[in-house]
Design a protein around this motif. Structure first.
Motif, mmCIF file in Angstrom:
data_model
loop_
_atom_site.group_PDB
_atom_site.id
_atom_site.type_symbol
_atom_site.label_atom_id
_atom_site.label_comp_id
_atom_site.label_asym_id
_atom_site.label_seq_id
_atom_site.Cartn_x
_atom_site.Cartn_y
_atom_site.Cartn_z
ATOM 1 N N ASN A 118 0.835 -1.194 0.000
ATOM 2 C CA ASN A 118 0.000 0.000 0.000
ATOM 3 C C ASN A 118 0.872 1.248 0.000
ATOM 4 O OD1 ASN A 118 -2.155 1.909 0.655
ATOM 5 N ND2 ASN A 118 -3.297 0.078 1.230
ATOM 6 N N ILE A 120 0.074 4.209 0.769
ATOM 7 C CA ILE A 120 -0.293 5.195 1.784
ATOM 8 C C ILE A 120 0.166 4.682 3.148
ATOM 9 C CG2 ILE A 120 -2.212 6.448 2.863
ATOM 10 C CD1 ILE A 120 -1.716 7.117 -0.151
ATOM 11 N N GLY A 123 -2.168 2.985 5.430
ATOM 12 C CA GLY A 123 -3.353 2.681 4.614
ATOM 13 C C GLY A 123 -3.882 1.272 4.792
ATOM 14 N N ALA A 126 -6.730 0.011 8.309
ATOM 15 C CA ALA A 126 -8.201 -0.063 8.268
ATOM 16 C C ALA A 126 -8.655 -1.238 7.406
ATOM 17 C CB ALA A 126 -8.777 1.243 7.731
ATOM 18 N N LEU A 127 -7.926 -1.508 6.331
ATOM 19 C CA LEU A 127 -8.298 -2.622 5.452
ATOM 20 C C LEU A 127 -8.208 -3.953 6.201
ATOM 21 C CD1 LEU A 127 -8.125 -0.411 3.322
ATOM 22 C CD2 LEU A 127 -6.816 -1.938 1.873
ATOM 23 N N THR A 129 -8.456 -4.355 9.388
ATOM 24 C CA THR A 129 -9.520 -4.372 10.396
ATOM 25 C C THR A 129 -10.834 -4.822 9.752
ATOM 26 O OG1 THR A 129 -8.381 -2.517 11.451
ATOM 27 C CG2 THR A 129 -10.579 -3.032 12.260
ATOM 28 N N GLY A 130 -11.084 -4.344 8.533
ATOM 29 C CA GLY A 130 -12.284 -4.758 7.803
ATOM 30 C C GLY A 130 -12.232 -6.227 7.432
ATOM 31 N N ALA A 131 -11.061 -6.696 7.011
ATOM 32 C CA ALA A 131 -10.919 -8.115 6.679
ATOM 33 C C ALA A 131 -11.121 -8.971 7.936
ATOM 34 C CB ALA A 131 -9.549 -8.391 6.066
ATOM 35 N N LEU A 133 -13.070 -8.177 10.400
ATOM 36 C CA LEU A 133 -14.522 -8.197 10.627
ATOM 37 C C LEU A 133 -15.170 -9.267 9.748
ATOM 38 C CD1 LEU A 133 -17.275 -7.113 11.614
ATOM 39 C CD2 LEU A 133 -17.121 -5.341 9.856
ATOM 40 N N VAL A 157 -5.318 6.551 12.466
ATOM 41 C CA VAL A 157 -6.134 5.375 12.195
ATOM 42 C C VAL A 157 -5.697 4.177 13.041
ATOM 43 C CG1 VAL A 157 -4.785 4.492 10.230
ATOM 44 C CG2 VAL A 157 -7.259 4.119 10.288
ATOM 45 N N GLU A 160 -7.780 4.343 16.055
ATOM 46 C CA GLU A 160 -9.161 3.975 15.704
ATOM 47 C C GLU A 160 -9.291 2.455 15.582
ATOM 48 O OE1 GLU A 160 -10.703 6.214 12.368
ATOM 49 O OE2 GLU A 160 -9.755 8.072 13.026
ATOM 50 N N ALA A 161 -8.279 1.835 14.983
ATOM 51 C CA ALA A 161 -8.324 0.379 14.777
ATOM 52 C C ALA A 161 -8.186 -0.364 16.101
ATOM 53 C CB ALA A 161 -7.224 -0.048 13.817
ATOM 54 N N ASN A 163 -9.111 0.653 18.966
ATOM 55 C CA ASN A 163 -10.367 0.836 19.694
ATOM 56 C C ASN A 163 -11.441 -0.126 19.200
ATOM 57 O OD1 ASN A 163 -12.212 2.153 21.462
ATOM 58 N ND2 ASN A 163 -12.973 3.374 19.744
ATOM 59 N N VAL A 164 -11.667 -0.146 17.895
ATOM 60 C CA VAL A 164 -12.739 -0.985 17.347
ATOM 61 C C VAL A 164 -12.384 -2.467 17.466
ATOM 62 C CG1 VAL A 164 -13.902 -1.663 15.203
ATOM 63 C CG2 VAL A 164 -13.724 0.751 15.818
ATOM 64 N N LEU B 60 -11.280 5.066 9.811
ATOM 65 C CA LEU B 60 -11.269 3.609 9.957
ATOM 66 C C LEU B 60 -12.430 2.967 9.210
ATOM 67 C CD1 LEU B 60 -9.854 1.183 11.454
ATOM 68 C CD2 LEU B 60 -11.794 1.291 13.015
ATOM 69 N N GLY B 63 -12.313 2.631 5.490
ATOM 70 C CA GLY B 63 -11.330 1.631 5.074
ATOM 71 C C GLY B 63 -11.742 0.217 5.444
ATOM 72 N N MET B 64 -12.421 0.074 6.568
ATOM 73 C CA MET B 64 -12.925 -1.256 6.936
ATOM 74 C C MET B 64 -13.882 -1.767 5.877
ATOM 75 S SD MET B 64 -13.650 -1.165 11.024
ATOM 76 C CE MET B 64 -14.355 -2.814 11.018
ATOM 77 N N GLY B 67 -11.743 -3.332 3.265
ATOM 78 C CA GLY B 67 -11.156 -4.600 3.710
ATOM 79 C C GLY B 67 -12.188 -5.711 3.798
ATOM 80 N N ALA B 68 -13.368 -5.386 4.338
ATOM 81 C CA ALA B 68 -14.411 -6.400 4.472
ATOM 82 C C ALA B 68 -14.928 -6.818 3.096
ATOM 83 C CB ALA B 68 -15.556 -5.877 5.343
ATOM 84 N N ALA B 71 -12.516 -9.030 1.455
ATOM 85 C CA ALA B 71 -12.549 -10.353 2.085
ATOM 86 C C ALA B 71 -13.887 -11.060 1.880
ATOM 87 C CB ALA B 71 -12.232 -10.224 3.583
ATOM 88 N N GLN B 95 -8.009 3.977 -1.520
ATOM 89 C CA GLN B 95 -8.192 2.521 -1.431
ATOM 90 C C GLN B 95 -9.427 2.097 -2.252
ATOM 91 O OE1 GLN B 95 -5.537 1.394 0.104
ATOM 92 N NE2 GLN B 95 -4.949 3.151 1.320
#
Lengths: 330, 327
Positions: A118, A120, A123, A126-127, A129-131, A133, A157, A160-161, A163-164, B60, B63-64, B67-68, B71, B95
């Motif tokens: 990445n 950034i 960068g 957050a990605l 963290t989403g994966a 989830l 970020v 933020e990550a 925390n979540v 966040l 971007g989540m 990522g989600a 995935a 992104q």
């Protein structure tokens, strides 16, 4: 052969060695290619930091996710990415892993769980963290790992990550590779306090480890990976390592004043993760020397094959430059 | 048909799509409480796994979503106010808009970002921007701007089923506007404009919240024998140029109404395209009715002075029709 009491099987130790050497030799090739003007774009080399990617990724399967950084070749290779297709990508060729659309800073292979390098700084956090989830919702024990540098630790970020991920107990491992530099600024000049301890107020377990010791990395990752797979939430690992090359290979063309002492670089070279590991393996089992030499020779051949593959690959078709912007074309 | 408010229509779309596709996860700030009403009842219906309140951390969550989606999830990410999109902009611009392209199409990113956009409610400068030009300029995200409750439902369902990042921008303060909404399931494809009112004298393209004042202006002008064709693009990315060009070729005149600031508005972009490709069809210069290049003010009288309204649209139409080539 126990390698520091780790009780790791011999094959596993040799595989870790092989992967670190592969990353090193590929990147030494890239350094030569860059100096020779063969690369169209910038490359940020991971030389000296290989133990971190390898020690962590040996715990992951292709179904786990990683996000990486602008210094991402090591993560790509450690996670099982194809060296020849990575080389072709960095050469800007059609057979590159991203067809020449991404280059060094964007090598990715989703089929192997590599969400990608990445460009950034921060960068990927957050990605990942989403994966994580998505992995949690799938409930099949998959996890996500975000590799990032000490520079990225100063991006908001990360907080933020933490925390979540802590609130939701996400299967996420945050791996900070503290390589001593935030681009050209020594870490101490731009970073206060401890990066690892930034996890403490969020209730996230953290450890600061020797990032040039692949066994130490493997062991710390082992604990974090288990925790994530068991649904107990995120962890943060700060691996202390050192960037023996510059921030970006072509910096010799614009950096006029040195930003670090050569003595410091030499001191870290003496702690080189590959040399240290090889020495340790030989000390514990002198008979391993032949096997290491065989691995070295095989890796040299892999690198030569990767270069041949990249050089023989055609340039992308200019008519395809609009690429794959949308899955459903407007 | 039943009479419904726009926000109800959106709520139905979300409910139906989450029911239909269990891979959908929805998250954002206060989606449980639902500030606007669009996500009302979803948490109760689908549970805390699939409907998640996040902290206030746009960097966040935007971007989540990426990522989600990478995935394997279909994601709905609520950004609340359009201006908060700026806080989450790295993941959107660097992104979401680029990951598929940079990786040679290795992945799909089925993400719907929800936000309200635009002014008119004395929310002042930091809650009133019309953000669609910024998003349209990214290249890698689609941008939907519904002009009626029926469109809101059909477009939102299409946005959710789309395999690319889509911004669904509901006009701020217009969620309460009622309209007829079909009872049976329907989808409205992205990239298909609608002719809201046919007319022979001038093409009036109105974007999102501007459809309503444009129709009012057209109605008033009709009383004077001026027949304006009102075209609602419904999505600004993709933009249905075919329908717009066909209308301009029929009428020979174009006025574009856009709640964006003038510089680099979608109105400016559309005016450039028509000037470039349909110059031969034009009987008069193209006019744009936009917001001046300033912030959106707080006091109602100041805000009214800035935003496009029925009078400004009527004036632009009259002036365009009155234009004569200088001798």
């Amino acid at each position: 052969m126990a390698a520091g009491g780790s009780n790791l099987p011999r094959e596993e130790l040799l595989e870790m060695y092989r992967r670190m050497v592969l990353i090193r030799r590929i990147e030494e090739q890239l350094a030569r290619d860059c100096a020779a003007g063969k690369l169209p774009g910038p490359v940020h080399l991971y030389i000296g930091e290989e133990a971190v990617a390898v020690g962590v990724c040996r715990h992951l399967s292709e179904r786990d996710w990683i996000t990486s950084t602008h210094r991402g070749h090591g993560h790509f290779l450690a996670k099982g990415g194809d060296p020849a297709r990575m080389m072709a990508e960095i050469y800007g060729r059609a057979d590159g892993i991203c067809g020449g659309f991404g280059g060094s800073m964007h090598v990715a292979d989703f089929s192997k769980g590599i969400i990608g390098a990445n460009g950034i700084v921060g960068g990927g956090i957050a990605l990942a963290t989403g994966a994580a989830l998505a992995a949690q919702l799938d409930g099949d024990g998959r996890i996500a790992v975000a590799f990032f540098g000490d520079g990225a630790a100063n991006q908001g970020v990360l907080m933020e990550a933490l925390n979540v991920a802590s609130l939701w107990k996400l299967p996420l491992i945050l791996v900070c590779e503290n390589n001593g530099f935030s681009e050209f600024s020594p870490t101490a000049t731009v970073t206060s306090g401890s990066i690892a301890e930034r996890a403490r107020p969020f209730g996230v377990p953290f450890r600061e480890i020797d990032g040039n010791d692949v066994i130490a990395v493997w062991q710390a990752a082992d604990v974090a990976v288990r925790r994530a797979r068991e649904g107990r939430g995120p962890s943060l690992i700060e691996a202390r390592t050192y960037r023996t090359r510059g921030h970006v290979e072509y910096e010799v063309t614009f950096i006029t004043e040195p930003y670090r002492d050569e003595a410091e670089v030499d001191a870290w070279r003496a702690r080189d993760p590959i040399d240290r590991f090889a020495r340790r393996l030989r000390e514990e089992d002198p008979g391993v020397a032949d096997e290491l030499a065989a691995i070295d020779a095989a890796v040299e051949e892999t690198v030569r094959a990767a270069v041949r593959f990249a050089e023989s690959s055609p340039e992308p078709d200019p008519a395809s430059a609009r690429g794959h912007m949308f899955a459903t074309a407007p | 048909m039943a009479r419904k408010r726009m926000i109800q229509a959106m709520n139905e779309a979300l409910l139906e799509e989450m029911e239909r596709d269990p891979s959908i996860v929805l998250f954002g700030e206060d989606v449980k409480a639902s500030l606007f009403g669009d996500t009302k009842g979803l948490w109760k219906r689908f549970g805390a796994d699939r409907v998640r309140d996040t902290p206030i951390c746009e960097a966040l969550i935007s971007g989540m979503a990426v990522g989600a989606a990478a995935a394997g999830r279909r994601v709905i990410c609520h950004m609340m106010f359009g201006n908060f999109v700026y806080t989450g902009m790295d993941a959107i611009a660097n992104q979401a808009a680029k990951l598929r392209y940079m990786t040679n199409g290795q992945i799909k990113l089925p993400i719907t970002y929800l936000a309200v956009s635009g002014g008119g409610r004395s929310a002042a400068a930091q809650h009133s921007d019309a953000i669609h030009p910024v998003l349209a300029n990214l290249g890698g995200v689609k941008v939907v701007m519904p002009g009626s409750p029926a469109d809101a439902k059909g477009l939102l369902k299409s946005a959710i089923r789309d395999d690319d990042p889509v911004f669904f921008l509901q006009a701020a303060g217009r969620g309460g506007e009622p309209g007829e909404v079909p009872e049976d399931e329907y989808l409205i494809p992205l990239g298909r404009a609608a002719i809201r009112r046919p007319g022979r004298d001038l093409s009036l393209v109105a974007i999102g919240a501007m459809v309503r004042p444009a129709l009012k202006a057209a109605e008033a002008l009709s009383g004077e024998g001026i027949e304006v064709e009102v075209v609602d693009p419904r999505t600004v990315v993709p933009l249905d140029l075919e329908t717009i060009f066909a209308s301009v070729r029929r009428t020979g005149r174009l006025v574009v109404v856009d709640e964006a600031r003038d510089t680099c508005s979608v109105a400016s972009h559309l005016a450039a395209l028509v000037a470039e490709r349909a110059f031969d069809a034009l009987l008069a210069p193209i006019r744009r009715v936009t917001v001046p290049d300033c912030c959106i003010p707080y006091a109602p009288v100041l805000e009214r002075a800035i935003l496009p309204n029925v009078e400004a649209i009527e004036r632009a139409v009259r002036e365009t029709l009155a234009w004569r080539r200088p001798a």
